[in-house]
Every structure is written in C-alpha cells, then in structure tokens.
Write a protein that holds these residues in place. Structure first.
Motif, PDB file in Angstrom:
ATOM      1  N   MET A   1      12.215  47.845   9.846  1.00 42.30           N
ATOM      2  CA  MET A   1      11.243  48.466   8.861  1.00 42.30           C
ATOM      3  C   MET A   1      10.155  47.554   8.946  1.00 42.30           C
ATOM      4  O   MET A   1       8.724  48.008   8.984  1.00 42.30           O
ATOM      5  N   ALA A   2      10.158  46.199   9.239  1.00 44.62           N
ATOM      6  CA  ALA A   2       9.016  45.234   9.499  1.00 44.62           C
ATOM      7  C   ALA A   2       8.099  45.828  10.418  1.00 44.62           C
ATOM      8  O   ALA A   2       6.916  45.887  10.486  1.00 44.62           O
ATOM      9  N   GLY A   3       8.838  46.037  11.483  1.00 46.06           N
ATOM     10  CA  GLY A   3       8.165  46.392  12.973  1.00 46.06           C
ATOM     11  C   GLY A   3       7.359  47.838  12.647  1.00 46.06           C
ATOM     12  O   GLY A   3       6.129  47.909  13.192  1.00 46.06           O
ATOM     13  N   VAL A   4       8.101  48.832  12.217  1.00 43.88           N
ATOM     14  CA  VAL A   4       7.120  49.975  11.864  1.00 43.88           C
ATOM     15  C   VAL A   4       6.227  49.833  10.901  1.00 43.88           C
ATOM     16  O   VAL A   4       5.023  50.343  11.234  1.00 43.88           O
TER      17      VAL A   4
ATOM     18  N   ILE B   1       2.813  54.097   2.788  1.00 43.04           N
ATOM     19  CA  ILE B   1       3.839  54.769   2.071  1.00 43.04           C
ATOM     20  C   ILE B   1       4.877  55.498   2.794  1.00 43.04           C
ATOM     21  O   ILE B   1       6.101  55.465   2.579  1.00 43.04           O
ATOM     22  N   VAL B   2       4.347  56.288   3.735  1.00 44.35           N
ATOM     23  CA  VAL B   2       5.075  57.133   4.595  1.00 44.35           C
ATOM     24  C   VAL B   2       6.029  56.441   5.536  1.00 44.35           C
ATOM     25  O   VAL B   2       7.015  56.561   5.746  1.00 44.35           O
ATOM     26  N   SER B   3       5.344  55.226   6.234  1.00 41.39           N
ATOM     27  CA  SER B   3       6.305  54.329   7.231  1.00 41.39           C
ATOM     28  C   SER B   3       7.572  53.872   6.232  1.00 41.39           C
ATOM     29  O   SER B   3       8.270  53.379   7.011  1.00 41.39           O
ATOM     30  N   MET B   4       7.111  53.304   5.187  1.00 37.17           N
ATOM     31  CA  MET B   4       8.234  52.757   4.383  1.00 37.17           C
ATOM     32  C   MET B   4       9.064  53.772   3.923  1.00 37.17           C
ATOM     33  O   MET B   4      10.491  53.559   3.821  1.00 37.17           O
TER      34      MET B   4
ATOM     35  N   ALA C   1      19.400  52.594  -1.450  1.00 39.45           N
ATOM     36  CA  ALA C   1      18.325  53.279  -0.471  1.00 39.45           C
ATOM     37  C   ALA C   1      17.961  54.341  -1.223  1.00 39.45           C
ATOM     38  O   ALA C   1      16.790  54.776  -0.940  1.00 39.45           O
ATOM     39  N   ARG C   2      18.798  55.328  -2.026  1.00 41.04           N
ATOM     40  CA  ARG C   2      18.040  56.313  -2.851  1.00 41.04           C
ATOM     41  C   ARG C   2      17.023  55.854  -3.783  1.00 41.04           C
ATOM     42  O   ARG C   2      15.894  56.632  -3.880  1.00 41.04           O
ATOM     43  N   GLU C   3      17.322  54.823  -4.452  1.00 46.39           N
ATOM     44  CA  GLU C   3      16.250  54.277  -5.231  1.00 46.39           C
ATOM     45  C   GLU C   3      15.074  53.818  -4.922  1.00 46.39           C
ATOM     46  O   GLU C   3      14.111  53.995  -5.385  1.00 46.39           O
ATOM     47  N   VAL C   4      15.143  53.288  -3.619  1.00 41.46           N
ATOM     48  CA  VAL C   4      14.037  52.708  -2.949  1.00 41.46           C
ATOM     49  C   VAL C   4      13.073  54.001  -2.325  1.00 41.46           C
ATOM     50  O   VAL C   4      12.050  54.022  -2.429  1.00 41.46           O
ATOM     51  N   GLU C   5      13.694  55.196  -1.888  1.00 39.35           N
ATOM     52  CA  GLU C   5      13.111  56.263  -1.601  1.00 39.35           C
ATOM     53  C   GLU C   5      12.523  56.912  -2.705  1.00 39.35           C
ATOM     54  O   GLU C   5      11.368  57.349  -2.466  1.00 39.35           O
ATOM     55  N   ALA C   6      13.118  56.712  -3.923  1.00 33.66           N
ATOM     56  CA  ALA C   6      12.619  57.395  -5.045  1.00 33.66           C
ATOM     57  C   ALA C   6      11.177  56.820  -5.492  1.00 33.66           C
ATOM     58  O   ALA C   6      10.157  57.217  -5.969  1.00 33.66           O
TER      59      ALA C   6
ATOM     60  N   HIS D   1      16.098  53.526   5.301  1.00 35.90           N
ATOM     61  CA  HIS D   1      17.568  53.197   5.750  1.00 35.90           C
ATOM     62  C   HIS D   1      17.625  52.207   6.822  1.00 35.90           C
ATOM     63  O   HIS D   1      18.931  52.114   7.435  1.00 35.90           O
ATOM     64  N   ALA D   2      16.570  52.060   7.486  1.00 37.46           N
ATOM     65  CA  ALA D   2      16.681  51.110   8.687  1.00 37.46           C
ATOM     66  C   ALA D   2      16.801  49.497   8.393  1.00 37.46           C
ATOM     67  O   ALA D   2      16.909  49.257   7.047  1.00 37.46           O
ATOM     68  N   THR D   3      17.055  49.035   9.426  1.00 41.15           N
ATOM     69  CA  THR D   3      17.235  47.314   9.254  1.00 41.15           C
ATOM     70  C   THR D   3      15.875  46.767   8.686  1.00 41.15           C
ATOM     71  O   THR D   3      15.133  47.531   9.131  1.00 41.15           O
TER      72      THR D   3
END
Length: 159
Positions: free
Chosen positions: A97-100, A83-86, A27-32, A91-93
């Motif tokens: 994530m797909a819904g947002v 990008i902001v929504s991702m 999750a940290r790598e994805v956020e990066a 950390h969401a399911t």
C-alpha cells in the motif's frame, strides 16, 4: 477413519477464524471510508465545476471557463489518485500500500507540474480562475478526506 488434522489447535478461549473475519470486516470498513471520500470528492468537484464555470464566465469570459475546466481537471488528478490508490490496495500488505500510494503521489506531482509547465506559455485560459478553482478543489478534497476518516468506525486494536 480419517487422518488427524496436522494444524495446531487454537489457544483456549479463542474461536477459530475470528482473526480472518475481523480482518476482512476491517478491510470492508476501510473500503467504505475510501468510497465515501471518493464520492464526496467527486460531488465537490462536480459542484466546483458548475460554480467555477459560472464564476469564470462572469470574471473572464471564455478564458475563465477554460481556467475553471483546467482547474477542476487538475484537482481531480491531484485529489482522486490518492483515494483510488488507497481503495485499490485496501487488502494489500502495508508495504505494498505504501509503495502504491507513494508511486501514485510521485506520478501525480509530475503530471500536475508538467501540465502547469505546458500551460505556462499559453494564454487561452484565466490563470486566476485556474488557481482559485484548483486551490478550492485540493483544499476541499483534503477536508472531505479528513471528515471521512474522522467519521469512520474502524477499530485500531484487534481482538
């Protein structure tokens, strides 16, 4: 004497907690990756604003400046929301994530179409400058997003 632990013992050869630490590491790598993409898009749009304002001024005067500003603003709405929504749902399911992301996509498309519909009848801006800046901003941000994901070191197979 303490009560026995009601949780089942981990399978032989596994370490307790390795899944959660690797998941939080992923999750940290994805956020990066998303932070890098957002930073790159903001830098692109900043440079595009400066260049677009200069080109707009020389091409169409004040109307070109307004066209460049509107183009950068629409490119920011169009490119930044994904990008902001991702980043906010890292950390969401996957379903959340797909819904947002789909909701943000729908909202941004409605906002961009509504803004273009409102601007359609106005003549204070240069349409070619707006179209050029918007196209460069959206295509450039898509390429920067691709580059950020391509360079990411995110494992896709869990241990």
């Amino acid at each position: 004497m303490s009560a026995p632990d009601p949780r089942p013992a981990p399978p032989a050869g596994s370490t307790s907690g390795s899944t959660s630490s690797s998941a939080s590491g992923t999750a940290r790598e994805v956020e990066a990756v998303f932070r890098l993409a957002l930073r790159d898009v903001l830098v692109l749009l900043g440079v595009l604003a400066v260049v677009g304002l200069a080109v707009g001024w020389f091409a169409a005067g004040t109307a070109g400046v307004w066209g460049a500003l509107l183009g950068v603003g629409l490119a920011l709405v169009f490119s930044g929301t994904t990008i902001v929504s991702m980043l906010r749902t890292a950390h969401a399911t996957p379903q959340a994530m797909a819904g947002v992301v789909m909701g943000a996509w729908l909202v941004k498309v409605v906002v961009v179409v509504a803004a273009l519909a409102v601007l359609r009848g106005m003549d204070f801006y240069s349409r070619p400058v707006l179209a050029g800046v918007l196209a460069v901003g959206v295509i450039g941000s898509a390429l920067l997003d691709y580059r950020a994901v391509q360079r990411a070191r995110i494992p896709y197979v869990g241990a």
